[in-house]
Write an enzyme that holds these catalytic residues in place. Structure first.
Site, mmCIF file in Angstrom:
data_model
loop_
_atom_site.group_PDB
_atom_site.id
_atom_site.type_symbol
_atom_site.label_atom_id
_atom_site.label_comp_id
_atom_site.label_asym_id
_atom_site.label_seq_id
_atom_site.Cartn_x
_atom_site.Cartn_y
_atom_site.Cartn_z
ATOM 1 N N SER A 124 0.620 -1.365 0.081
ATOM 2 C CA SER A 124 -0.094 0.175 -0.086
ATOM 3 C C SER A 124 0.867 1.348 0.061
ATOM 4 O O SER A 124 0.686 2.309 -0.710
ATOM 5 C CB SER A 124 -0.809 0.115 1.098
ATOM 6 N N SER A 125 1.956 1.317 0.762
ATOM 7 C CA SER A 125 2.934 2.465 0.758
ATOM 8 C C SER A 125 3.421 2.795 -0.779
ATOM 9 O O SER A 125 3.626 3.764 -1.137
ATOM 10 C CB SER A 125 3.830 2.148 1.757
ATOM 11 N N ARG A 128 0.664 4.106 -3.162
ATOM 12 C CA ARG A 128 0.547 5.470 -2.930
ATOM 13 C C ARG A 128 1.429 6.529 -3.417
ATOM 14 O O ARG A 128 1.252 7.876 -3.597
ATOM 15 C CB ARG A 128 0.245 6.021 -1.241
ATOM 16 N N GLU A 150 5.180 -6.388 -13.370
ATOM 17 C CA GLU A 150 4.782 -5.475 -14.352
ATOM 18 C C GLU A 150 4.665 -3.946 -13.858
ATOM 19 O O GLU A 150 3.540 -3.800 -13.333
ATOM 20 C CB GLU A 150 3.638 -5.811 -15.459
#
Lengths: 236, 330
Positions: A124-125, A128, A150
């Site tokens: 998630s980091s 973002r 990819e």
């Protein structure tokens, strides 16, 4: 006397995400055990979450080539013509320009158990920063290899990627096996330690088999140089 | 490293390269040329350890290091004997001929030194890689295997000396029972009598024979020089480590997995054990791995090459992984 109830096929076992304890237990099985999970080099304890394990970015990349051809045709030629190999050692970084893509791989080599599928998700980091690492996230049971990523920078800013830093999360799901386990492992895409280019056949090889009578293809085009005075300044 | 049509080593003083900072480079730079056909093969490139031996040999011999005193004296003595035997008269041509014979003795000595140096550093993997290379370039033909030329001693003698080194380093007991052509060849060639070695030089036959005899007297000094220049490697340590990890590494490779999985909590095999075990796996059990895969035929050379490359890639990945594990557990 025959039962009036309809015959039922064997039910698949319930599926679910592997917990940390299950991941640990599978990692400790001998490598030859069909239920064993391998993640190597071994990750630190803090890489584990309750239902996932962080994987890091590896040092090898396939950078897209700038082709002279004005298109991309997926065919047999693709595997050797699309990319340039690159090694970025630990401690160095790779710049992904805005809206550009690159193929990378996980630092960890994994082996999935015969009764588990996997999914690789962007951490998630990392997500973002508008870096996406997975467009084909599904991993089949018994897969072995470093996972090809990819990687796409969908932001408007160049982003630096450091090999060795966490980039994705691996989630394992129990796979219901109705059929007996195959005695042989599939040899294609088996055991890569670096990103692998796509493996295509020529379109006609597949489409004739589907009943197409003709298949339009573009093979290597000839580049034509036009001159402003309309003289024959040559066709190369 | 340069990819060329042959495997060879040469060395240049750093000053011959323009714009080369002497702070960044040693006074001499070694170049290793590798055949195109072998450029991408990890196991075949183990021959580079022999080429590194040339660098060490030239470094030590030029600096008159005490480790080489015994070897220098043995060579000097052998040369004196040659002069006494064949050049009793003082004349200019005699000096030239003696210098030429000394050069030949130096060449042979350096080659055997490099072989034994490589065996000390990397174990039987070097001997296997050398045999593959000699086969490739045609030096393993019956006519060549016993033949000294101006540059090299015969493969039979080189393998005999390597066999002795493998025994001294504790490797031989582990590899002698392997059912591979390499081992059969080492045993067969090492049994060839010294009298059957042939010297193919421009010199007269009797000069060639006496050069051969002189060279054979230098062999113990070569062994001692190799031992002194590799004192940091305890005898038998690599072989013991390879034996301890062999089963785990083979299990990993047989299951299509990188052998860095073979580690215990704080234990990991070193590169020498990993490379040797993986190389032996590739020579003896590659077919077993291929039998476990669909669409793969162990009898097809293209398939064997593909899976040999995979085993090499897994081995190299393991070596990289061990470096990471070493850094993260320190």
């Amino acid at each position: 006397m025959k039962s009036s109830k309809p015959q039922r096929s064997r039910r698949p076992r319930s599926t679910g995400v592997f917990s940390r304890e299950e991941l640990d237990a599978r990692l400790n099985l001998p490598v030859g055990d069909e239920k064993s999970l391998v993640i190597t080099p071994r990750v630190r304890p803090e890489a584990f979450d309750e239902d996932s394990v962080d994987l890091r970015l590896g040092c090898y990349f396939l950078l897209p080539k700038r082709s002279q051809e004005p298109y991309f045709a997926p065919d047999k030629h693709t595997a050797t013509s699309l990319h340039v190999k690159m090694h970025v050692p630990l401690g160095e970084y790779l710049v992904i320009p805005a809206h550009e893509t690159v193929l990378g791989a996980t630092l960890e080599f994994i082996k999935l158990p015969f009764d588990a599928s996997g999914e690789i998700l962007t951490k998630s980091s990392v997500a973002r920063t508008f870096i996406v690492v997975e467009t084909a996230p599904w991993i089949h049971p018994e897969y072995r290899g470093c996972l090809t990523l990819e990687i796409a920078n969908v932001s408007n800013t160049p982003v630096l990627l450091y090999p060795g830093r966490p980039i994705g999360q691996l989630v394992l799901l129990k796979a219901a096996r109705l059929r007996k386990k195959s005695s042989k492992l599939k040899g294609s895409y088996f055991g890569p330690v670096a990103p692998e280019p796509p493996n295509f056949t020529n379109p006609e090889d597949e489409l004739f088999g589907l009943g197409a009578e003709t298949v339009s293809v573009i093979r290597k085009v000839q580049l034509t140089r036009l001159c402003s005075d309309d003289s024959s300044c040559g066709i190369r | 490293m340069l990819l060329t049509s042959e495997l060879m080593y040469f060395q240049k003083a750093v000053r011959v390269f323009p714009d080369t900072s002497s702070e960044l480079f040693p006074p001499e730079i070694g170049f290793v040329e590798i055949p195109y056909s072998k450029g991408t093969s990890f196991f075949s490139n183990i021959n580079i350890f022999h080429e590194i031996g040339h660098f060490v040999y030239q470094l030590f011999s030029k600096s008159s290091d005490a480790s080489f005193d015994g070897l220098s004296n043995a060579l000097e003595e052998a040369t004196k004997q040659q002069k006494k035997l064949h050049e009793p008269k003082r004349e200019r041509l005699a000096t030239e001929r003696t210098a030429r014979r000394r050069e030949i003795l130096d060449n042979w000595t350096e080659e055997v030194f490099c072989d034994l140096f490589a065996v000390r550093l990397i174990g039987p993997a070097f001997t296997f890689a050398l045999i593959d290379l000699l086969w490739l370039v045609g030096l393993m033909r019956a006519g060549n295997e016993k033949q000294f030329d101006a540059e090299h001693p015969p493969p039979a003698l080189r393998l005999r000396e390597q066999l002795a080194q493998l025994k001294r380093d504790g490797w031989w007991s582990g590899v002698r029972k392997l059912n591979i052509e390499h081992i059969q060849l080492i045993i067969r060639l090492s049994r060839i009598d010294e009298d059957d070695y042939v010297v193919a030089l421009d010199e007269q036959e009797e000069v060639g024979k006496s050069l051969k005899s002189a060279f054979l007297t230098v062999l113990p000094a070569i062994e001692k020089a190799v031992q002194k220049s590799t004192e940091h490697i305890p005898r038998g340590a690599f072989a013991k480590e390879a034996a301890a990890y062999q089963k785990k590494i083979e299990d990993c490779l047989l299951n299509g997995t990188v052998p860095s999985r073979a580690v215990g909590k704080d234990l990991r095999p070193g590169p020498v054990a990993t490379i040797n075990t993986a190389y032996i796996f590739q020579l003896t059990k590659l077919g077993n791995l291929m039998d476990r895969l669909s669409d793969t035929d162990r009898n097809l050379p293209a398939d064997r090459m593909k899976w040999r490359r995979k085993v090499e890639a897994w081995t190299m990945k393991a070596l990289e992984d061990f470096e990471i594990l070493k850094a993260t557990t320190q």
